[in-house]
Design a protein around this motif. Structure first.
Motif, short mmCIF file in Angstrom:
data_model
loop_
_atom_site.label_atom_id
_atom_site.label_comp_id
_atom_site.label_asym_id
_atom_site.label_seq_id
_atom_site.Cartn_x
_atom_site.Cartn_y
_atom_site.Cartn_z
N CYS A 62 0.87 -1.17 0.00
CA CYS A 62 0.00 0.00 0.00
C CYS A 62 0.91 1.22 0.00
O CYS A 62 1.76 1.36 0.88
CB CYS A 62 -0.90 0.00 1.23
SG CYS A 62 -1.97 1.44 1.29
N TYR A 63 0.76 2.11 -0.99
CA TYR A 63 1.62 3.28 -1.11
C TYR A 63 1.23 4.42 -0.18
O TYR A 63 1.90 5.43 -0.14
CB TYR A 63 1.60 3.81 -2.54
CG TYR A 63 2.29 2.94 -3.57
CD1 TYR A 63 2.91 1.75 -3.24
CD2 TYR A 63 2.32 3.34 -4.89
CE1 TYR A 63 3.53 0.97 -4.20
CE2 TYR A 63 2.94 2.57 -5.86
CZ TYR A 63 3.55 1.39 -5.51
OH TYR A 63 4.16 0.64 -6.47
N GLY A 64 0.15 4.27 0.55
CA GLY A 64 -0.31 5.33 1.45
C GLY A 64 -0.07 4.97 2.90
O GLY A 64 0.57 3.97 3.22
N PRO A 65 -0.63 5.78 3.79
CA PRO A 65 -0.50 5.50 5.22
C PRO A 65 -1.27 4.23 5.59
O PRO A 65 -2.12 3.76 4.84
CB PRO A 65 -1.11 6.74 5.88
CG PRO A 65 -1.98 7.35 4.84
CD PRO A 65 -1.39 6.98 3.51
N TRP A 71 -10.15 4.22 4.11
CA TRP A 71 -10.72 5.45 3.54
C TRP A 71 -11.70 5.11 2.44
O TRP A 71 -11.57 4.08 1.77
CB TRP A 71 -9.63 6.33 2.96
CG TRP A 71 -8.63 6.87 3.92
CD1 TRP A 71 -8.62 6.74 5.29
CD2 TRP A 71 -7.45 7.59 3.59
NE1 TRP A 71 -7.51 7.35 5.81
CE2 TRP A 71 -6.77 7.88 4.79
CE3 TRP A 71 -6.90 8.02 2.40
CZ2 TRP A 71 -5.59 8.60 4.84
CZ3 TRP A 71 -5.70 8.73 2.42
CH2 TRP A 71 -5.06 9.02 3.64
N PRO A 72 -12.66 6.01 2.18
CA PRO A 72 -13.53 5.83 1.02
C PRO A 72 -12.71 5.84 -0.28
O PRO A 72 -11.65 6.47 -0.35
CB PRO A 72 -14.47 7.05 1.07
CG PRO A 72 -14.36 7.56 2.48
CD PRO A 72 -12.98 7.19 2.96
N LEU A 73 -13.20 5.15 -1.28
CA LEU A 73 -12.48 5.01 -2.56
C LEU A 73 -12.06 6.36 -3.14
O LEU A 73 -10.91 6.53 -3.54
CB LEU A 73 -13.35 4.25 -3.56
CG LEU A 73 -12.75 4.06 -4.95
CD1 LEU A 73 -11.47 3.25 -4.88
CD2 LEU A 73 -13.76 3.38 -5.86
N ARG A 76 -9.07 7.75 -1.28
CA ARG A 76 -7.85 6.99 -1.59
C ARG A 76 -7.30 7.41 -2.93
O ARG A 76 -6.10 7.65 -3.09
CB ARG A 76 -8.14 5.48 -1.60
CG ARG A 76 -8.48 4.91 -0.26
CD ARG A 76 -8.48 3.39 -0.24
NE ARG A 76 -9.06 2.75 -1.38
CZ ARG A 76 -10.15 1.99 -1.35
NH1 ARG A 76 -10.81 1.81 -0.23
NH2 ARG A 76 -10.59 1.41 -2.43
N ARG A 77 -8.17 7.47 -3.93
CA ARG A 77 -7.73 7.84 -5.28
C ARG A 77 -7.16 9.25 -5.32
O ARG A 77 -6.16 9.50 -5.98
CB ARG A 77 -8.87 7.67 -6.27
CG ARG A 77 -9.15 6.21 -6.56
CD ARG A 77 -10.20 6.01 -7.59
NE ARG A 77 -10.30 4.59 -7.93
CZ ARG A 77 -11.30 4.07 -8.60
NH1 ARG A 77 -12.30 4.82 -9.03
NH2 ARG A 77 -11.30 2.77 -8.86
N GLU A 78 -7.80 10.18 -4.63
CA GLU A 78 -7.31 11.55 -4.60
C GLU A 78 -5.92 11.61 -3.96
O GLU A 78 -5.01 12.25 -4.48
CB GLU A 78 -8.29 12.43 -3.81
CG GLU A 78 -7.86 13.88 -3.72
CD GLU A 78 -8.85 14.72 -2.92
OE1 GLU A 78 -8.52 15.89 -2.67
OE2 GLU A 78 -9.92 14.22 -2.53
N TYR A 79 -5.75 10.94 -2.83
CA TYR A 79 -4.46 10.91 -2.13
C TYR A 79 -3.36 10.33 -3.04
O TYR A 79 -2.29 10.91 -3.16
CB TYR A 79 -4.57 10.08 -0.85
CG TYR A 79 -3.24 9.86 -0.17
CD1 TYR A 79 -2.76 10.76 0.77
CD2 TYR A 79 -2.46 8.75 -0.48
CE1 TYR A 79 -1.54 10.57 1.38
CE2 TYR A 79 -1.23 8.55 0.12
CZ TYR A 79 -0.77 9.46 1.05
OH TYR A 79 0.44 9.28 1.65
#
Length: 91
Positions: A62-65, A71-73, A76-79
């Protein structure tokens, strides 16, 4: 390889694709390093499997935290677009 500015290239680990439901994670039991990444004293970054990975199955991170999968889809996509420059195709 780590340069004097704290930037690093991990030739094998950098080839792992993103998933919001990853099969592996970066081992955070190592010392903190630049941008929240972690690195051992010898400069190696460690990825560990969350579960058994079947032959032929992709190993993903997972490239995020850590909380990103919850998180809502749209969030996630925005981040991922803002931080990593790609549109997440996860469900």
């Amino acid at each position: 390889m780590i340069d004097a500015n704290g930037l690093a290239v991990y030739p094998l680990l950098s080839r792992l694709n993103h998933s919001c439901r990853p099969s592996a994670y970066v081992d955070t039991n190592k010392a903190p390093f630049a941008s929240g990444s972690v690195v051992k004293d010898d400069g190696h970054l460690i990825a560990r499997a969350f579960r058994p990975i079947q032959p032929g199955e992709r190993v993903t991170l997972c490239y995020g935290p850590r909380e990103l999968p919850s998180w809502p889809l749209a969030r996630r996509r925005e981040y991922l677009m803002e931080r990593h420059g790609f549109r997440c195709g996860c469900e």
